[in-house]
Design a protein around this motif. Structure first.
Motif, PDB file in Angstrom:
ATOM      1  N   ALA A 224       0.979  -1.409  -0.363  1.00 31.37           N
ATOM      2  CA  ALA A 224      -0.089   0.570   0.187  1.00 31.37           C
ATOM      3  C   ALA A 224       0.871   1.781   0.039  1.00 31.37           C
ATOM      4  O   ALA A 224       0.646   2.520  -0.655  1.00 31.37           O
ATOM      5  CB  ALA A 224      -1.167  -0.174   1.182  1.00 31.37           C
ATOM      6  N   ILE A 225       1.989   1.204   0.676  1.00 34.63           N
ATOM      7  CA  ILE A 225       2.837   2.360   0.895  1.00 34.63           C
ATOM      8  C   ILE A 225       4.114   2.262  -0.078  1.00 34.63           C
ATOM      9  O   ILE A 225       4.384   3.525  -0.495  1.00 34.63           O
ATOM     10  CB  ILE A 225       3.066   3.024   2.764  1.00 34.63           C
ATOM     11  CG1 ILE A 225       1.679   3.019   3.185  1.00 34.63           C
ATOM     12  CG2 ILE A 225       3.538   4.098   2.291  1.00 34.63           C
ATOM     13  CD1 ILE A 225       1.445   3.309   5.159  1.00 34.63           C
ATOM     14  N   SER A 245       5.168   8.789   5.125  1.00 38.93           N
ATOM     15  CA  SER A 245       3.845   9.728   5.720  1.00 38.93           C
ATOM     16  C   SER A 245       3.664  11.280   5.301  1.00 38.93           C
ATOM     17  O   SER A 245       3.283  11.696   5.075  1.00 38.93           O
ATOM     18  CB  SER A 245       3.501   9.062   7.001  1.00 38.93           C
ATOM     19  OG  SER A 245       4.675   9.747   7.514  1.00 38.93           O
ATOM     20  N   ASN A 248       4.301  11.298   0.785  1.00 37.64           N
ATOM     21  CA  ASN A 248       3.332  10.989   0.197  1.00 37.64           C
ATOM     22  C   ASN A 248       1.870  11.395   1.394  1.00 37.64           C
ATOM     23  O   ASN A 248       1.007  11.140   0.812  1.00 37.64           O
ATOM     24  CB  ASN A 248       2.734   9.369   0.710  1.00 37.64           C
ATOM     25  CG  ASN A 248       4.236   8.908  -0.477  1.00 37.64           C
ATOM     26  OD1 ASN A 248       4.911   9.537  -1.172  1.00 37.64           O
ATOM     27  ND2 ASN A 248       4.710   7.324   0.062  1.00 37.64           N
ATOM     28  N   ILE A 250       0.544  10.870   4.244  1.00 38.42           N
ATOM     29  CA  ILE A 250      -0.748  10.214   4.910  1.00 38.42           C
ATOM     30  C   ILE A 250      -0.021  10.816   6.388  1.00 38.42           C
ATOM     31  O   ILE A 250       0.682  10.578   6.951  1.00 38.42           O
ATOM     32  CB  ILE A 250       0.426   8.378   4.853  1.00 38.42           C
ATOM     33  CG1 ILE A 250       0.409   8.308   3.172  1.00 38.42           C
ATOM     34  CG2 ILE A 250      -0.566   7.254   5.280  1.00 38.42           C
ATOM     35  CD1 ILE A 250       1.191   7.210   2.965  1.00 38.42           C
ATOM     36  N   LEU A 296      -4.573   3.127   8.431  1.00 40.86           N
ATOM     37  CA  LEU A 296      -3.735   3.576   7.659  1.00 40.86           C
ATOM     38  C   LEU A 296      -4.085   3.818   5.693  1.00 40.86           C
ATOM     39  O   LEU A 296      -3.934   4.432   5.318  1.00 40.86           O
ATOM     40  CB  LEU A 296      -2.047   2.836   7.116  1.00 40.86           C
ATOM     41  CG  LEU A 296      -0.674   2.440   8.536  1.00 40.86           C
ATOM     42  CD1 LEU A 296      -0.039   1.797   7.828  1.00 40.86           C
ATOM     43  CD2 LEU A 296      -0.823   3.842   8.512  1.00 40.86           C
ATOM     44  N   ASP A 297      -4.950   2.747   5.771  1.00 39.30           N
ATOM     45  CA  ASP A 297      -5.477   2.836   4.699  1.00 39.30           C
ATOM     46  C   ASP A 297      -6.710   3.815   4.443  1.00 39.30           C
ATOM     47  O   ASP A 297      -6.838   4.330   3.249  1.00 39.30           O
ATOM     48  CB  ASP A 297      -6.595   1.214   4.625  1.00 39.30           C
ATOM     49  CG  ASP A 297      -7.204   1.331   3.487  1.00 39.30           C
ATOM     50  OD1 ASP A 297      -6.760   0.764   2.143  1.00 39.30           O
ATOM     51  OD2 ASP A 297      -8.179   1.226   3.290  1.00 39.30           O
ATOM     52  N   SER A 299      -5.994   7.124   5.924  1.00 40.16           N
ATOM     53  CA  SER A 299      -5.450   7.743   5.416  1.00 40.16           C
ATOM     54  C   SER A 299      -4.378   7.873   4.136  1.00 40.16           C
ATOM     55  O   SER A 299      -3.845   9.350   4.276  1.00 40.16           O
ATOM     56  CB  SER A 299      -3.830   8.218   6.616  1.00 40.16           C
ATOM     57  OG  SER A 299      -4.902   7.710   8.481  1.00 40.16           O
ATOM     58  N   ILE A 300      -4.488   7.250   4.170  1.00 42.45           N
ATOM     59  CA  ILE A 300      -3.809   7.210   2.302  1.00 42.45           C
ATOM     60  C   ILE A 300      -4.373   7.946   1.210  1.00 42.45           C
ATOM     61  O   ILE A 300      -5.635   7.590   0.961  1.00 42.45           O
ATOM     62  CB  ILE A 300      -3.362   5.531   1.768  1.00 42.45           C
ATOM     63  CG1 ILE A 300      -2.274   4.858   2.318  1.00 42.45           C
ATOM     64  CG2 ILE A 300      -2.618   5.586  -0.464  1.00 42.45           C
ATOM     65  CD1 ILE A 300      -2.274   3.719   2.448  1.00 42.45           C
TER      66      ILE A 300
END
Length: 538
Positions: A224-225, A245, A248, A250, A296-297, A299-300
């Protein structure tokens, strides 16, 4: 006129023979016995050490049932062998019977035994001492057959093939899961649920549980990242995650980073320091990892690469097709291997001919194993046992006009044609006036007619012959070839003929089969041994 008559008679029939020489001696332990008792028939032959002898292998010798075929006794005398073969025979009807002449093959040449007259007497029953009972109803007997063995083998092989297919499919489905997920979050969620269903830590496999739990989190972060999470230590991963983060944009909260770091360190302790967390701690760690992944998902930033998703789906479909093809090929390979092993076993135990006849089929074999009929044909009558009822043939069109004027009655019955694997013909003819026939000359003319009708490479030998009723005749045996009109190839046949003359009539029985056909040999022997003739006086 006489020559024309020979030609006409011979065009109605076909040829066969058995050699008749005194090479075999015949004996029986008694000529009188009771119903159901055993007669012991003994056949002896004296041959050199290189000779090959084949004794009869039949279920019936004429009216007698063969209840026992004893092993061959071999007695060596100088440079020769005396072979002794015994048979146990019985009959369940009283009366006077004849054990017919039987063929014994010596170096593939047939020699006939002597016929023996025996008497079967009823058993006297004293009804004052022995209580009598009503006759029971006939109980149908099912024919024994081993067809069910082949069905079970086929079903077993099919079942094995099915389980092999399902096993391979299950293993392949595990490998294809990697392509089945459209997003990293979907994959992580499914893998977490699958991990819980394994119940690893409940069974004491805590190290394995933490290893898979952290691998799921690392793999999600890597996909994902796009950072090397699987190869990084705990500290390196946290640093790389914070840097990514910031780069990108995030939104990585301190709580999320703290929870991830705590669980990763807990996993390191379990794997390397043999730490054993409590049950509630394990549950909390699992929930923390799930919360980290979800946070995290969310926040992306959304950046859906439709082309990448499409390519993944195409790749997944391609792999599904490939794996399905592989499953089919492996399953077919296993089934063929099992069939090869099974076929090899039957070939080793029963011979190639048995397997070929069972799989492909054999017309002669079907005739041998089928239900035979005993019928009378023509006038004077010929009684004979055949594997099928013989069909009446129309021979009137082949009769010359001048010869037809001499004939009172003519019949011909047959099974198949000379180009088939098995051929049987029974023919009779009576004349308006008593006619003296020379059977030897008629036999020679017959061979000429057979050659005119297309027979090639004729090798036939005639022998004088006398039936059990004292009727003189000719028996001939040998081979000839015919051209198959359909396949246009030469077929070699072995044929035998019995030709008899009586006052005002002539009777003939002819049997032929493809050379080397062991089932054809059995049919020929059984048909010839069953022949009973009626004289014109009867």
């Amino acid at each position: 006129m006489k020559n024309k008559l020979y030609l006409f008679v011979l065009t109605l029939f076909s040829v066969s023979v058995f050699a008749q020489q005194k090479q075999v001696t015949t004996a029986i332990d008694t000529t009188k016995n009771k119903i159901g008792a055993e007669f012991k028939l003994t056949l002896k032959t004296n041959v050199d050490t290189l000779s090959k002898v084949v004794f009869p292998n039949l279920k019936n010798f004429g009216a007698f049932e063969v209840i026992q075929s004893y092993p061959i006794d071999t007695i060596k005398k100088d440079d020769r062998y005396e072979l002794v073969k015994k048979y146990g025979l019985t009959q369940f009807d009283s009366g006077k019977y004849t054990i017919p002449r039987l063929p014994v093959l010596i170096n593939n040449k047939p020699f006939l035994t002597d016929s023996i007259r025996v008497e079967v007497n009823p058993v006297a029953v004293d009804t004052l001492k022995q209580k009598m009972y009503d006759i029971k109803d006939i109980v149908p007997v099912k024919e024994s057959s081993d067809w069910w063995i082949y069905v079970l083998i086929i079903l077993a092989i099919a079942a094995i093939g099915y389980f092999v297919y399902r096993y391979i499919q299950k293993r392949q489905n595990k490998n294809i899961n990697e392509l089945a997920f459209k997003t990293p979050i979907e994959k992580a969620t499914i893998l977490l649920n699958s991990l819980e269903k394994k119940e690893l830590w409940q069974r004491g496999e805590i190290k394995t549980y933490y290893s898979e739990l952290t691998d799921i989190a690392r793999n999600y972060i890597e996909e994902a990242i796009h950072i090397p999470a699987m190869e990084s230590t705990t500290s390196e991963l946290i640093v790389a995650l914070r840097a990514a983060s910031a780069k990108n944009k995030i939104k990585l909260t301190p709580e999320t980073a703290k929870n991830l770091e705590r669980v990763l360190k807990q996993a390191d302790l379990v794997k390397f320091a043999k730490s054993k967390p409590l049950d509630f701690e394990i549950t909390e760690d699992r929930n923390k990892i799930e919360k980290v992944i979800v946070t995290l998902d969310q926040s992306i930033p959304e950046a859906i690469d439709e082309n990448d998703a499409h390519q993944k789906e195409l790749q997944r479909q391609k792999m599904i097709k490939k794996q399905k093809r592989n499953r089919i090929l492996i399953t077919v390979g296993v089934v063929l291997l099992l069939l090869f092993i099974t076929t090899g076993y039957f070939i080793a135990t029963k011979g190639f001919g048995y397997v070929k006849d069972a799989v492909i089929g054999n017309t002669s074999k079907d005739l041998v194993e089928g239900e035979w009929v005993f019928s009378e044909y023509g006038d004077p009558g010929v009684r004979v046992e055949t594997p099928r009822v013989l069909r009446r043939l129309d021979a009137s069109k082949s009769v010359p006009k001048d010869a037809a004027a001499l004939i009172k009655d003519m019949t011909s019955f047959g099974l198949n044609t000379m180009t088939d694997e098995m051929y049987i013909n029974v023919s009779t003819i009576t004349y308006k006036k008593e006619t003296e026939l020379d059977l030897n000359k008629a036999y020679e003319e017959y061979l000429k007619i057979m050659e005119m009708r297309g027979a090639k490479n004729i090798f036939m030998k005639p022998e004088d012959f006398k039936t059990q009723q004292g009727i003189d005749g000719i028996r001939g045996y040998g081979t000839m070839s015919f051209i198959d009109p359909i396949q246009q190839k030469s077929n070699k046949v072995y044929c035998e003929i019995l030709l008899f003359k009586q006052a005002g009539g002539l009777q003939q029985i002819m049997v032929a089969h493809a050379e080397g056909d062991k089932y054809g040999e059995q049919i020929l022997s059984r048909v010839i041994n069953s022949v009973e003739l009626k004289t014109t006086a009867q």
